[in-house]
Enzyme design. Structure first.
Site, PDB file in Angstrom:
ATOM      1  N   GLU A   1       0.829  -1.201   0.000  1.00  0.00           N
ATOM      2  CA  GLU A   1       0.000   0.000   0.000  1.00  0.00           C
ATOM      3  C   GLU A   1       0.865   1.254   0.000  1.00  0.00           C
ATOM      4  OE1 GLU A   1      -3.612   1.935   2.730  1.00  0.00           O
ATOM      5  OE2 GLU A   1      -2.179   0.560   3.635  1.00  0.00           O
TER       6      GLU A   1
ATOM      7  N   ASP B   1      -5.927   2.382  -1.194  1.00  0.00           N
ATOM      8  CA  ASP B   1      -6.635   3.140  -0.174  1.00  0.00           C
ATOM      9  C   ASP B   1      -7.079   4.490  -0.744  1.00  0.00           C
ATOM     10  OD1 ASP B   1      -7.337   4.739   2.096  1.00  0.00           O
ATOM     11  OD2 ASP B   1      -6.219   3.351   3.371  1.00  0.00           O
TER      12      ASP B   1
ATOM     13  N   GLN C   1      -9.664   0.401   0.617  1.00  0.00           N
ATOM     14  CA  GLN C   1     -10.115   1.034   1.859  1.00  0.00           C
ATOM     15  C   GLN C   1     -10.583   2.448   1.565  1.00  0.00           C
ATOM     16  OE1 GLN C   1      -6.381   0.307   3.944  1.00  0.00           O
ATOM     17  NE2 GLN C   1      -7.357  -1.238   5.232  1.00  0.00           N
TER      18      GLN C   1
ATOM     19  N   GLU D   1     -11.888   2.260   7.071  1.00  0.00           N
ATOM     20  CA  GLU D   1     -10.712   2.474   7.905  1.00  0.00           C
ATOM     21  C   GLU D   1     -10.623   3.959   8.265  1.00  0.00           C
ATOM     22  OE1 GLU D   1      -6.125   0.903   7.905  1.00  0.00           O
ATOM     23  OE2 GLU D   1      -6.736   2.217   6.262  1.00  0.00           O
TER      24      GLU D   1
END
Length: 275
Positions: free
Chosen positions: A143, A183, A214, A248
């Site tokens: 990530e 993300d 996310q 998240e």
């Protein structure tokens, strides 16, 4: 028609008004069928987590590998050349825990450039671990973390210069057991706020290859704006992403109150809160 989006609750950030093991039941009561966690190792034994998952008919979709000395400022050790032993211990702990709870993804944090993080080291270690991960049914996730929140992280952007692109690391590893963790929060912080063509372009580019996604709102890392979330998640669907989307974020005013944005995806506060 309800969008084909499956949300997972990050239990390290949501429902924190309750002890860790109680959060599984709370998530289930709100409609979640999947959960994820940052570093659950000190929160509860894997056997207890597995029991909660079974009790509530849920699945754990992601954990992070232990990151080194988090309190001391470390953000992973996998790319630190002088920390090979710590990296191997981190993966061993993560693999054992993930196997015990049936979790198919482990996010491996690289580390900080100012602490010596090296991309070549990161690639080599991920490549070396990929075979074992595949045998265990685990995907190693990579990530990008935005430079505002995590200054100096080895991979600070998903949408800027290619040398900072986490997807390039996944390509360099070249193994099916290594995938991209995408993300949308870090994307917005690193590239530009939604709506912007940079964010749209990045979602279109990475949606087809994401192993996990996310989301959070870019301001304060709170719950996302409902309209912005709907638009970004629609782009993910159009791009072919069919996995879970992890919530998240840090709720601004309590987890239940902040879930209004997720009602379109089957997530809502129960009519009666548990005693």
């Amino acid at each position: 028609m309800r969008p084909n989006v499956r949300l997972s609750a990050n239990l390290s950030m949501l429902f924190t008004e309750a002890p860790y093991l109680k959060r599984f039941g709370l998530a289930a009561r709100h409609g979640f069928r999947a959960v994820e966690s940052l570093f659950p190792y000190g929160e509860a034994p894997a056997s207890a987590v597995a029991a909660e998952l079974e009790r509530h008919g849920m699945e754990q979709v992601l954990v992070n590998a232990p990151p080194g000395d988090w309190a001391g400022g470390e953000r992973g050790v996998a790319a630190l050349p002088d920390r090979g032993g710590d990296h191997e211990a981190s993966l061993r702990e993560a693999f054992v825990y993930a196997a015990a709870i049936g979790c198919p993804r482990v996010h491996v944090l690289a580390g900080l450039r100012q602490q010596g993080a090296c991309e070549q080291t990161f690639v080599e270690r991920l490549r070396a671990a990929a075979g074992e991960a595949q045998s265990a049914g685990i995907t190693l996730c990579v990530e990008a973390l935005n430079p505002s929140d995590v200054p100096g992280y080895l991979l600070p952007s998903q949408a800027r210069r290619r040398r900072e692109d986490a997807a390039r690391v996944v390509d360099a590893v070249g193994h099916p057991a290594c995938g991209l963790q995408f993300d949308l929060y870090h994307l917005q912080k690193a590239a530009a706020r939604w709506p912007s063509e940079a964010v749209r372009c990045a979602i279109r580019t990475y949606a087809p290859r994401a192993a996990h996604v996310q989301i959070a709102g870019p301001e304060g890392r709170h719950e996302p704006d409902a309209a912005a979330a709907a638009a970004m998640l629609a782009l993910l669907e159009e791009g072919g992403y069919r996995g879970h989307v992890g919530c998240e974020y840090n709720p601004a005013g309590g987890t239940s109150r902040g879930l209004a944005w997720a009602a379109a995806y089957g997530i809502e506060a129960p009519r009666e809160e548990p005693a």
